[in-house]
Design a protein around this motif. Structure first.
Motif, mmCIF file in Angstrom:
data_model
loop_
_atom_site.group_PDB
_atom_site.id
_atom_site.type_symbol
_atom_site.label_atom_id
_atom_site.label_comp_id
_atom_site.label_asym_id
_atom_site.label_seq_id
_atom_site.Cartn_x
_atom_site.Cartn_y
_atom_site.Cartn_z
ATOM 1 N N TYR A 43 0.846 -1.192 0.000
ATOM 2 C CA TYR A 43 0.000 0.000 0.000
ATOM 3 C C TYR A 43 0.883 1.244 0.000
ATOM 4 N N PRO A 44 1.218 1.775 -1.179
ATOM 5 C CA PRO A 44 2.036 2.988 -1.226
ATOM 6 C C PRO A 44 1.337 4.210 -0.641
ATOM 7 N N GLN A 45 0.007 4.161 -0.553
ATOM 8 C CA GLN A 45 -0.733 5.267 0.054
ATOM 9 C C GLN A 45 -0.927 5.005 1.546
ATOM 10 N N ASN A 46 -0.631 6.007 2.354
ATOM 11 C CA ASN A 46 -0.836 5.862 3.788
ATOM 12 C C ASN A 46 -2.327 5.873 4.096
ATOM 13 N N VAL A 47 -2.795 4.900 4.872
ATOM 14 C CA VAL A 47 -4.232 4.748 5.117
ATOM 15 C C VAL A 47 -4.649 5.216 6.510
ATOM 16 N N PHE A 48 -3.723 5.800 7.272
ATOM 17 C CA PHE A 48 -4.036 6.193 8.643
ATOM 18 C C PHE A 48 -4.579 7.624 8.711
ATOM 19 N N GLN B 177 2.152 4.933 15.878
ATOM 20 C CA GLN B 177 3.318 5.344 15.093
ATOM 21 C C GLN B 177 2.958 6.434 14.093
ATOM 22 N N ASN B 178 1.834 6.270 13.428
ATOM 23 C CA ASN B 178 1.449 7.267 12.438
ATOM 24 C C ASN B 178 0.972 8.564 13.079
ATOM 25 N N LEU B 179 0.403 8.474 14.277
ATOM 26 C CA LEU B 179 0.084 9.696 15.020
ATOM 27 C C LEU B 179 1.360 10.466 15.341
ATOM 28 N N LEU B 180 2.393 9.750 15.795
ATOM 29 C CA LEU B 180 3.666 10.401 16.104
ATOM 30 C C LEU B 180 4.282 11.035 14.867
ATOM 31 N N ILE B 181 4.161 10.346 13.736
ATOM 32 C CA ILE B 181 4.682 10.885 12.476
ATOM 33 C C ILE B 181 3.958 12.173 12.119
ATOM 34 N N LEU B 182 2.637 12.170 12.257
ATOM 35 C CA LEU B 182 1.846 13.358 11.947
ATOM 36 C C LEU B 182 2.239 14.524 12.852
ATOM 37 N N LEU B 183 2.332 14.265 14.149
ATOM 38 C CA LEU B 183 2.718 15.324 15.085
ATOM 39 C C LEU B 183 4.090 15.883 14.735
ATOM 40 N N HIS B 184 5.004 14.983 14.399
ATOM 41 C CA HIS B 184 6.374 15.380 14.077
ATOM 42 C C HIS B 184 6.421 16.335 12.889
ATOM 43 N N GLN B 185 5.538 16.131 11.939
ATOM 44 C CA GLN B 185 5.538 16.954 10.729
ATOM 45 C C GLN B 185 5.166 18.408 11.010
ATOM 46 N N VAL B 186 4.505 18.656 12.134
ATOM 47 C CA VAL B 186 4.104 20.036 12.457
ATOM 48 C C VAL B 186 4.800 20.541 13.716
ATOM 49 N N ALA C 237 -7.298 6.016 13.329
ATOM 50 C CA ALA C 237 -7.979 4.923 12.644
ATOM 51 C C ALA C 237 -7.319 4.683 11.292
ATOM 52 N N THR C 238 -7.794 3.664 10.606
ATOM 53 C CA THR C 238 -7.437 3.437 9.213
ATOM 54 C C THR C 238 -8.616 3.843 8.340
ATOM 55 N N ASP C 239 -8.406 3.878 7.046
ATOM 56 C CA ASP C 239 -9.502 4.251 6.148
ATOM 57 C C ASP C 239 -10.667 3.272 6.252
ATOM 58 N N THR C 240 -10.367 1.983 6.353
ATOM 59 C CA THR C 240 -11.443 0.995 6.448
ATOM 60 C C THR C 240 -12.131 1.056 7.805
ATOM 61 N N GLY D 297 -21.509 9.698 12.290
ATOM 62 C CA GLY D 297 -21.935 11.084 12.120
ATOM 63 C C GLY D 297 -20.853 11.962 11.519
ATOM 64 N N ASP D 298 -21.042 13.285 11.609
ATOM 65 C CA ASP D 298 -20.114 14.235 11.002
ATOM 66 C C ASP D 298 -18.838 14.347 11.820
ATOM 67 N N VAL D 299 -17.719 14.198 11.141
ATOM 68 C CA VAL D 299 -16.423 14.282 11.812
ATOM 69 C C VAL D 299 -15.442 15.062 10.946
ATOM 70 N N ASN D 300 -14.406 15.552 11.593
ATOM 71 C CA ASN D 300 -13.268 16.123 10.886
ATOM 72 C C ASN D 300 -12.199 15.046 10.771
ATOM 73 N N ILE D 301 -11.578 14.971 9.617
ATOM 74 C CA ILE D 301 -10.594 13.919 9.350
ATOM 75 C C ILE D 301 -9.268 14.550 8.941
ATOM 76 N N ILE D 302 -8.211 14.180 9.633
ATOM 77 C CA ILE D 302 -6.850 14.596 9.272
ATOM 78 C C ILE D 302 -6.138 13.360 8.744
ATOM 79 N N GLU D 303 -5.751 13.378 7.481
ATOM 80 C CA GLU D 303 -5.106 12.214 6.880
ATOM 81 C C GLU D 303 -3.586 12.360 6.939
ATOM 82 N N VAL D 304 -2.936 11.327 7.433
ATOM 83 C CA VAL D 304 -1.484 11.350 7.574
ATOM 84 C C VAL D 304 -0.810 11.533 6.218
ATOM 85 N N LYS D 305 -1.380 10.960 5.172
ATOM 86 C CA LYS D 305 -0.752 11.028 3.846
ATOM 87 C C LYS D 305 -0.629 12.447 3.325
ATOM 88 N N ASP D 306 -1.431 13.363 3.842
ATOM 89 C CA ASP D 306 -1.340 14.753 3.414
ATOM 90 C C ASP D 306 -0.110 15.451 3.983
#
Length: 226
Positions: free
Chosen positions: A5-10, A42-51, A81-84, A95-104
């Motif tokens: 999966y070259p696309q990050n799904v987290f 791990q992907n949460l830590l990666i996301l935090l690290h980027q900002v 979470a993952t995309d699935t 319901g309605d949620v805000n989504i932050i995708e790690v791949k961005d």
């Protein structure tokens, strides 16, 4: 040897009313992860690290795979979470949620096939056949998602709903392709992205040593199938 999966799904999910819309908004918040050894952390830590944030800037709690219940009950401000996983939660009335995708922020692969050096040296023919078979099956699923959904209903333990199977297959199909796979075919590895991922893991303390990914990657099994 193969990029599944070259696309990050987290992703990070928060209720609309939370006001959490971007990674910086997570500072000081309580965030749920499947477990402290999971890809969600791990992907949460990666996301935090980027900002420019660290684990110390948030409170991370283990919620298990039923991670959306604590979110809805207000026990966490956001959850990973993952995309699935997110799709299934929406089907159950999230319901309605805000989504932050790690791949961005850093689109490192979600899954790759890895073998030891010993296996690589001793079982190249087996690995070649394995990669060819997996690649062929992945291509078939891209071309025949409806039929794949029917097969999942018959063979997958949790695949009783054909419509849900189809939507999950569509998500996994989308994460299987990238600009590199358009050129080199399924399984292609982006050296630069994988190196950025390895460097980030070291900076976060998830691995001890600085890794040179060019020394441990091979596309020879992909090239053999061109």
């Amino acid at each position: 040897m193969y990029n599944i999966y070259p696309q990050n799904v987290f992703n990070i999910v928060a209720l609309k009313e939370s006001g959490i819309e971007k990674p910086e908004d997570l500072k000081g918040k309580t965030i749920g992860v499947y477990s402290l050894t999971s890809g969600t952390r791990q992907n949460l830590l990666i996301l935090l690290h980027q900002v420019g944030l660290t684990e110390d800037d948030v409170k991370i709690v283990e919620t298990g795979i039923s991670n959306f219940a604590p979110l809805l009950q207000g026990q966490v401000d956001a959850t990973t979470a993952t995309d699935t996983g997110l799709y299934l939660a929406k089907q159950k009335g999230l319901g309605d949620v805000n989504i932050i995708e790690v791949k961005d922020y850093l689109n490192i692969p979600s899954d790759v096939f890895v073998v030891t050096e010993k296996t690589y040296e001793e079982k190249k023919e087996e690995l070649k056949r394995f990669v060819a078979a997996y690649r062929e099956s992945a291509q078939w699923m891209l071309e025949n998602p409806e039929e794949a959904a029917k097969l999942a209903k018959e063979f997958a333990i949790d695949g009783k709903d054909e419509n849900i199977n189809l939507e999950i297959i569509k998500l996994r199909n989308a994460s299987s392709v990238s600009e590199d796979t358009e050129i080199k075919g399924l399984g292609a590895i982006d050296d630069d992205v994988l190196q950025k991922g390895a460097d980030t893991y070291q900076q976060l303390g998830l691995v001890n040593n600085q890794l040179d990914m060019s020394q441990v990657m091979t596309e020879e099994f992909l090239e053999a199938e061109q």
